[in-house]
Design an enzyme around this catalytic site. Sequence first.
Site, PDB file in Angstrom:
ATOM      1  CG  ASN A 151      -0.311  -0.403   2.483  1.00 21.21           C
ATOM      2  OD1 ASN A 151       0.270  -1.486   2.597  1.00 21.21           O
ATOM      3  ND2 ASN A 151      -0.380   0.465   3.479  1.00 21.21           N
ATOM      4  CD  GLN A 179      -3.817  -0.049  -1.542  1.00 23.00           C
ATOM      5  OE1 GLN A 179      -4.106   0.440  -2.646  1.00 23.00           O
ATOM      6  NE2 GLN A 179      -4.160   0.534  -0.411  1.00 23.00           N
ATOM      7  N   GLY A 200     -13.777  -2.913   0.113  1.00 23.50           N
ATOM      8  CA  GLY A 200     -14.604  -2.088  -0.773  1.00 23.50           C
ATOM      9  C   GLY A 200     -14.096  -0.668  -0.945  1.00 23.50           C
ATOM     10  CB  CYS A 325       1.297  10.587  13.472  1.00 25.00           C
ATOM     11  SG  CYS A 325       1.449  11.836  14.738  1.00 25.00           S
TER      12      CYS A 325
HETATM   13  C1  LIG Z   1      -6.558  -0.377   3.450  1.00 26.66           C
HETATM   14  C2  LIG Z   1      -5.817  -1.656   3.538  1.00 26.66           C
HETATM   15  C3  LIG Z   1      -6.235  -2.671   4.417  1.00 26.66           C
HETATM   16  C4  LIG Z   1      -7.369  -2.490   5.378  1.00 26.66           C
HETATM   17  O1  LIG Z   1      -8.625  -2.515   4.763  1.00 26.66           O
HETATM   18  P1  LIG Z   1      -9.885  -1.992   5.636  1.00 26.66           P
HETATM   19  O2  LIG Z   1     -11.062  -2.304   4.791  1.00 26.66           O
HETATM   20  O3  LIG Z   1      -9.661  -0.521   5.814  1.00 26.66           O
HETATM   21  O4  LIG Z   1      -9.859  -2.738   6.908  1.00 26.66           O
HETATM   22  C5  LIG Z   1      -5.522  -3.840   4.430  1.00 26.66           C
HETATM   23  N1  LIG Z   1      -4.475  -4.024   3.624  1.00 26.66           N
HETATM   24  C6  LIG Z   1      -4.044  -3.092   2.769  1.00 26.66           C
HETATM   25  C7  LIG Z   1      -2.879  -3.381   1.894  1.00 26.66           C
HETATM   26  C8  LIG Z   1      -4.697  -1.870   2.703  1.00 26.66           C
HETATM   27  O5  LIG Z   1      -4.250  -0.934   1.859  1.00 26.66           O
END
Ligand SMILES: *Cc1c(COP(=O)(O)O)cnc(C)c1O
Length: 384
Positions: A151, A179, A200, A325
């Site tokens: 991410n 991602q 989602g 943070c």
């Molecule tokens: C945003 C994200 C998550 C978490 O997903 P949520 O639906 O916000 O719990 C997990 N893994 C990655 C790589 C993400 O970017």
Amino acid sequence: MSDFIYLDNNATTRVDPAVVEEMMPFLTEQYGNPSSAYRFGKQVAAALDLARERVAALLGCEPGEIVFTSCGTESTNAAIHSALLMDRDRQHIITTRVEHSATLKTCELLAKRGYEITWLGVDSQGQVDLRELEKSIRSDTALVSVMWANNETGVLFPTEEIADIVRGKGALFHTDAVQAVGKIPIALADAKINFLSLSGHKLHCPKGVGVLYVNRRTKFAPFMTGGGQEKSKRAGTENVASIVALGKACEVAGQFIEHENSEVRAWRDQFEEGILERVQGAQINGDRAHRLPNTSNLAFDGIDSEAVLMLLDDAGVCCSSGSACTTGSVHASHVLKAMGFSDDRARSSLRFSFGRFNTAAEVPRAIDAVERVVGKLRRVAAAA
Ligand SMILES: *Cc1c(COP(=O)(O)O)cnc(C)c1O
């Protein structure tokens, strides 16, 4: 709205109006419970079926392999939980140091509870060593969990290849594909993946809904227990409107994958080229050859990313620093640190992530804004 440039699509995305339209009836007239025996409930159950088909079509799997959850984090927790519960002789997990906190924190907690975790490092490109991965799989390894795309940097792991290795060694494989889904083509029918998590709100659907793909031949123990919803794989009355929304979001995502890899990629590339040309001491973090089409993680030599972030916010550009943070103290990104970068380089890095609701006109404006802000901070530093 037009003055503000949203370059934080890896944090969350704008909800597609077509998705809102699709879900609306299920927030108004269609409030039946999909488990009810009368037609008013059965119509809602049919809408869930359609959503399941649409998600399966995007992932190249069967609708029966889709389990709706509340988020990507829940999906990942459920996969890990199931792997540990289904075989009590296997209490070892392998994952990487660059995972999202959904995996990272869960595995840290399991380590405190007595499970054994092997943490795989990455090289300066953000890649894992597949031979090291293979060697670390043991006869008591329950699960290997490696994200499909990072991410922070957008670095793509060779997920199908990793799945082959893990299957060959007799362990289960989970991938956090939050991602990756909608940004790169995925065909699960041909892959040796047991579990896959998606969310989602990273693909233009509202927050609070996710999916766990469970391969039909993989034994599964539910994380949430209670009612028999989701074929007893996830108890709790379905979040109908959001599931319908996710179905639509997946359908649209399938139509836009080409666009992600042409238009969106071109914006990202133009942005990076502009920055590298005009901002001295700017560098790209992560494997350029194996990267999501929308993500750019850049280091600005000698600059504090938190300061850039705030000045860019004033200039109407939303982006992200990889640092977390917590109560005032800024920790350098665990991903960039794992890649071997110094605290300084990690703390001077920012993530810009594009999406299909960006426009070509925003790219030069974003480059201008970054050039101005970094220039200003450098002048201030030089004067001090
Ligand atoms: C945003 C994200 C998550 C978490 O997903 P949520 O639906 O916000 O719990 C997990 N893994 C990655 C790589 C993400 O970017």
